[in-house]
Design a protein around this motif. Structure first.
Motif, PDB file in Angstrom:
ATOM      1  N   LYS A   1     -34.911  -5.641 -68.455  1.00  7.74           N
ATOM      2  CA  LYS A   1     -35.793  -4.778 -67.644  1.00  7.74           C
ATOM      3  C   LYS A   1     -37.226  -5.301 -67.731  1.00  7.74           C
ATOM      4  O   LYS A   1     -37.659  -5.754 -68.798  1.00  7.74           O
ATOM      5  CB  LYS A   1     -35.739  -3.347 -68.155  1.00  7.74           C
ATOM      6  N   VAL A   2     -37.937  -5.179 -66.614  1.00  6.13           N
ATOM      7  CA  VAL A   2     -39.306  -5.716 -66.556  1.00  6.13           C
ATOM      8  C   VAL A   2     -40.288  -4.753 -67.228  1.00  6.13           C
ATOM      9  O   VAL A   2     -40.331  -3.564 -66.905  1.00  6.13           O
ATOM     10  CB  VAL A   2     -39.748  -5.923 -65.086  1.00  6.13           C
ATOM     11  N   LEU A   3     -41.084  -5.297 -68.156  1.00  5.50           N
ATOM     12  CA  LEU A   3     -42.192  -4.522 -68.732  1.00  5.50           C
ATOM     13  C   LEU A   3     -43.426  -4.670 -67.865  1.00  5.50           C
ATOM     14  O   LEU A   3     -44.156  -3.724 -67.612  1.00  5.50           O
ATOM     15  CB  LEU A   3     -42.523  -5.037 -70.132  1.00  5.50           C
ATOM     16  N   GLU A   4     -43.677  -5.917 -67.452  1.00  3.92           N
ATOM     17  CA  GLU A   4     -44.854  -6.217 -66.624  1.00  3.92           C
ATOM     18  C   GLU A   4     -44.676  -7.605 -66.033  1.00  3.92           C
ATOM     19  O   GLU A   4     -43.855  -8.389 -66.518  1.00  3.92           O
ATOM     20  CB  GLU A   4     -46.123  -6.198 -67.477  1.00  3.92           C
ATOM     21  N   TYR A   5     -45.437  -7.877 -64.979  1.00  8.13           N
ATOM     22  CA  TYR A   5     -45.473  -9.236 -64.428  1.00  8.13           C
ATOM     23  C   TYR A   5     -46.833  -9.842 -64.733  1.00  8.13           C
ATOM     24  O   TYR A   5     -47.849  -9.144 -64.685  1.00  8.13           O
ATOM     25  CB  TYR A   5     -45.357  -9.218 -62.909  1.00  8.13           C
ATOM     26  N   ASN A   6     -46.833 -11.163 -64.954  1.00  8.48           N
ATOM     27  CA  ASN A   6     -48.080 -11.899 -65.001  1.00  8.48           C
ATOM     28  C   ASN A   6     -48.010 -12.966 -63.923  1.00  8.48           C
ATOM     29  O   ASN A   6     -46.924 -13.471 -63.614  1.00  8.48           O
ATOM     30  CB  ASN A   6     -48.281 -12.537 -66.369  1.00  8.48           C
ATOM     31  N   ALA A   7     -49.151 -13.320 -63.375  1.00  7.39           N
ATOM     32  CA  ALA A   7     -49.185 -14.239 -62.240  1.00  7.39           C
ATOM     33  C   ALA A   7     -49.671 -15.622 -62.667  1.00  7.39           C
ATOM     34  O   ALA A   7     -50.340 -16.320 -61.904  1.00  7.39           O
ATOM     35  CB  ALA A   7     -50.094 -13.668 -61.151  1.00  7.39           C
ATOM     36  N   ARG A   8     -49.339 -16.023 -63.885  1.00 12.80           N
ATOM     37  CA  ARG A   8     -49.879 -17.252 -64.490  1.00 12.80           C
ATOM     38  C   ARG A   8     -49.021 -17.592 -65.698  1.00 12.80           C
ATOM     39  O   ARG A   8     -48.153 -16.820 -66.080  1.00 12.80           O
ATOM     40  CB  ARG A   8     -51.313 -16.983 -64.943  1.00 12.80           C
TER      41      ARG A   8
ATOM     42  N   LEU B   1     -44.834 -17.429 -62.103  1.00 11.95           N
ATOM     43  CA  LEU B   1     -44.580 -15.998 -62.254  1.00 11.95           C
ATOM     44  C   LEU B   1     -43.995 -15.781 -63.641  1.00 11.95           C
ATOM     45  O   LEU B   1     -43.006 -16.418 -64.004  1.00 11.95           O
ATOM     46  CB  LEU B   1     -43.593 -15.504 -61.191  1.00 11.95           C
ATOM     47  N   TYR B   2     -44.643 -14.911 -64.400  1.00 13.22           N
ATOM     48  CA  TYR B   2     -44.234 -14.715 -65.806  1.00 13.22           C
ATOM     49  C   TYR B   2     -43.946 -13.234 -66.037  1.00 13.22           C
ATOM     50  O   TYR B   2     -44.831 -12.463 -66.341  1.00 13.22           O
ATOM     51  CB  TYR B   2     -45.338 -15.286 -66.691  1.00 13.22           C
ATOM     52  N   PRO B   3     -42.683 -12.828 -65.840  1.00 14.08           N
ATOM     53  CA  PRO B   3     -42.342 -11.450 -66.166  1.00 14.08           C
ATOM     54  C   PRO B   3     -42.097 -11.314 -67.679  1.00 14.08           C
ATOM     55  O   PRO B   3     -41.392 -12.123 -68.275  1.00 14.08           O
ATOM     56  CB  PRO B   3     -41.037 -11.198 -65.393  1.00 14.08           C
ATOM     57  N   GLY B   4     -42.684 -10.291 -68.278  1.00 15.97           N
ATOM     58  CA  GLY B   4     -42.372  -9.923 -69.658  1.00 15.97           C
ATOM     59  C   GLY B   4     -41.218  -8.936 -69.591  1.00 15.97           C
ATOM     60  O   GLY B   4     -41.283  -7.959 -68.835  1.00 15.97           O
ATOM     61  N   LEU B   5     -40.138  -9.198 -70.352  1.00 11.54           N
ATOM     62  CA  LEU B   5     -38.925  -8.369 -70.244  1.00 11.54           C
ATOM     63  C   LEU B   5     -38.533  -7.753 -71.574  1.00 11.54           C
ATOM     64  O   LEU B   5     -38.817  -8.313 -72.623  1.00 11.54           O
ATOM     65  CB  LEU B   5     -37.729  -9.226 -69.801  1.00 11.54           C
ATOM     66  N   LYS B   6     -37.828  -6.629 -71.487  1.00 13.17           N
ATOM     67  CA  LYS B   6     -37.110  -6.092 -72.641  1.00 13.17           C
ATOM     68  C   LYS B   6     -35.631  -6.344 -72.372  1.00 13.17           C
ATOM     69  O   LYS B   6     -35.144  -6.067 -71.260  1.00 13.17           O
ATOM     70  CB  LYS B   6     -37.337  -4.575 -72.760  1.00 13.17           C
ATOM     71  N   ILE B   7     -34.933  -6.849 -73.359  1.00 13.19           N
ATOM     72  CA  ILE B   7     -33.484  -7.012 -73.209  1.00 13.19           C
ATOM     73  C   ILE B   7     -32.841  -5.766 -73.830  1.00 13.19           C
ATOM     74  O   ILE B   7     -32.744  -5.641 -75.048  1.00 13.19           O
ATOM     75  CB  ILE B   7     -32.985  -8.306 -73.905  1.00 13.19           C
TER      76      ILE B   7
END
Ligand code: GLY
Length: 428
Positions: A282-289, A270-276
């Motif tokens: 905070k989550v920008l988006e999730y990736n499943a890989r 699980l690869y969440p892209g975050l903004k600090i």
């Protein structure tokens, strides 16, 4: 006993997995579908498309594959894991239902709202007129995103209203991402640096990988259109232990728990892209890989046998595994075709990789390459120049020194990978 492995990926991530797996004493035959010009030198390229799931399953059966590793998102979204499970084949990756967290950004936003997982306030639209009205009411800066899979290019952080309206037109009227633009998310623009979190999950236990930072826009200074990713550094030195704990407790664990409760338990990465932000991660988006180019960096830093890592995930034994990493830093600088992320030419001869790899700590992974008499370009992101070193500065110096040896007509790359972090370190 040795394991025959099939990797499903055509990019730098797949080459990096292969490179690392070759160091495992337990690996048997190694295949990659479809692979690229670089992977064909160290394993067997299999000319099956990543989305041709039936043919991939047949290949796995015929060739006694013990483990299939899915790199790219398309086969996951099409349900490759479900098909392989039904046929009794071992495979690393989430099921189709679990992959919805990446395949539908709208679905992911709804889940975050329901679970109070920190993310930007948003609205979801199916009608262009309604989205336009909302954008005009809220003004810029604002983010417009296609909900479906768009090779990393479907998110438009817009600094002006004109740009936001143009993004909406591209997605909803011009159908730049086809069905992926049926639903659009319009969300508040968040200030702060972006980081990539990767959590390995076996359905019960999760383990965080080191933090990484990708550089998505095509040009230096984060200018221009978003790409699949132009370069990474790892670990990100300014992310402290407290922030990482917050990420785990406020984002990773509640997400995995919610998926389990919804009978979509997540196995894979699980690869969440975050903004600090000043208000926390905070989550920008999730990736499943696994991310790419993040994986190209990770494989250079990973000490543990990669086959042990994949096996532990697939067999539900992550709790028994300790993942070890080399000290120091790793970077990846992507060399792309001229014109990418827009239109670009293919078939251009590439020179200088052997010389580049003579620079200490450097390994070059292939992405959009092919052999046709000689090594040629075949995609937008062509090569990933990775380096390891004790300090971030040394590691970046090595990668950029290596790049001086590589040439192909139109080659473009960012000259400022890691620069912001270096400045932060100098001033802190
Ligand atoms: N690092 C961008 C991606 O893998 O989507």
């Amino acid at each position: 006993m040795s394991s025959n492995v099939l990797i499903i990926d055509g990019g730098g991530r797949g080459h990096a997995f292969l490179w690392k797996l070759l160091q495992s004493p337990r690996v048997g035959k190694l295949y990659i579908a479809p692979g690229n010009g670089g992977t064909g030198k160290i394993a067997k390229n299999v000319l099956i498309a990543t989305t041709d799931i039936k043919s991939l399953a047949r290949f796995a059966e015929k060739n006694s594959i013990d483990l299939t590793i899915v790199g790219s998102e398309d086969p996951l979204a099409l349900g490759i894991v479900d098909v392989f499970h039904r046929r009794g084949l071992r495979i690393f990756g989430p099921t189709r239902a679990a992959t919805q967290i990446e395949a539908s950004k709208a679905d992911a936003k709804r889940l975050m709202r329901e679970q109070n997982i920190p993310t930007a306030p948003f609205q979801i639209f199916r009608k262009y007129d309604n989205a336009l009205k909302y954008i005009r009411k809220h003004g810029a800066p604002i983010v417009v995103k296609a909900s479906g899979l768009a090779l990393g290019k479907g998110a438009y952080p817009c600094k002006t209203l004109t740009k936001a309206e143009k993004a909406l037109t591209e997605i909803m009227l011009e159908r730049a991402y086809k069905k992926a633009g049926n639903e659009v998310i319009v969300e508040k623009f968040l200030d702060g640096p972006e980081i990539s979190i990767h959590a390995l999950c076996d359905g019960k236990t999760s383990i965080l990988l080191p933090t990484a930072q990708d550089h998505k826009p095509i040009f230096d200074g984060d200018k221009g259109k978003n790409t699949g990713g132009m370069g990474t550094i790892a670990p990100v030195p300014w992310v402290n232990a407290q922030t990482l704990q917050d990420v785990n407790e406020q984002i990773v664990r509640p997400t995995l728990q919610a998926l389990t409760e919804k009978r979509r338990a997540f196995t894979g990465c699980l690869y969440p892209g975050l903004k600090i932000t000043t208000d926390g991660p905070k989550v920008l988006e999730y990736n499943a890989r696994f991310g790419d180019p993040e994986t190209q960096s990770y494989m250079r830093l990973l000490k543990t046998d990669l086959l042990d890592v994949f096996d532990a995930c697939v067999d539900g034994k992550l709790a028994e595994l300790t993942i070890e990493w080399h000290s120091g830093f790793t970077v990846c600088v992507v060399l792309a075709s001229g014109g990418y992320p827009g239109k670009y030419k293919k078939g251009i001869t590439i020179f200088g990789i052997t010389e580049a790899e003579k620079v200490p700590g450097v390994v070059v992974f292939h992405a959009g390459t092919m052999y046709s008499n000689q090594l040629r370009t075949s995609g937008g992101r062509v090569l990933g120049v990775t380096a390891v070193g004790e300090t971030l500065q040394e590691t970046l110096n090595r990668a950029y020194e290596a790049i001086r040896f590589i040439k192909f007509k139109g080659m473009q790359y960012r000259k400022d990978i890691g620069t912001k972090t270096l400045k932060t370190q100098i001033h802190s």
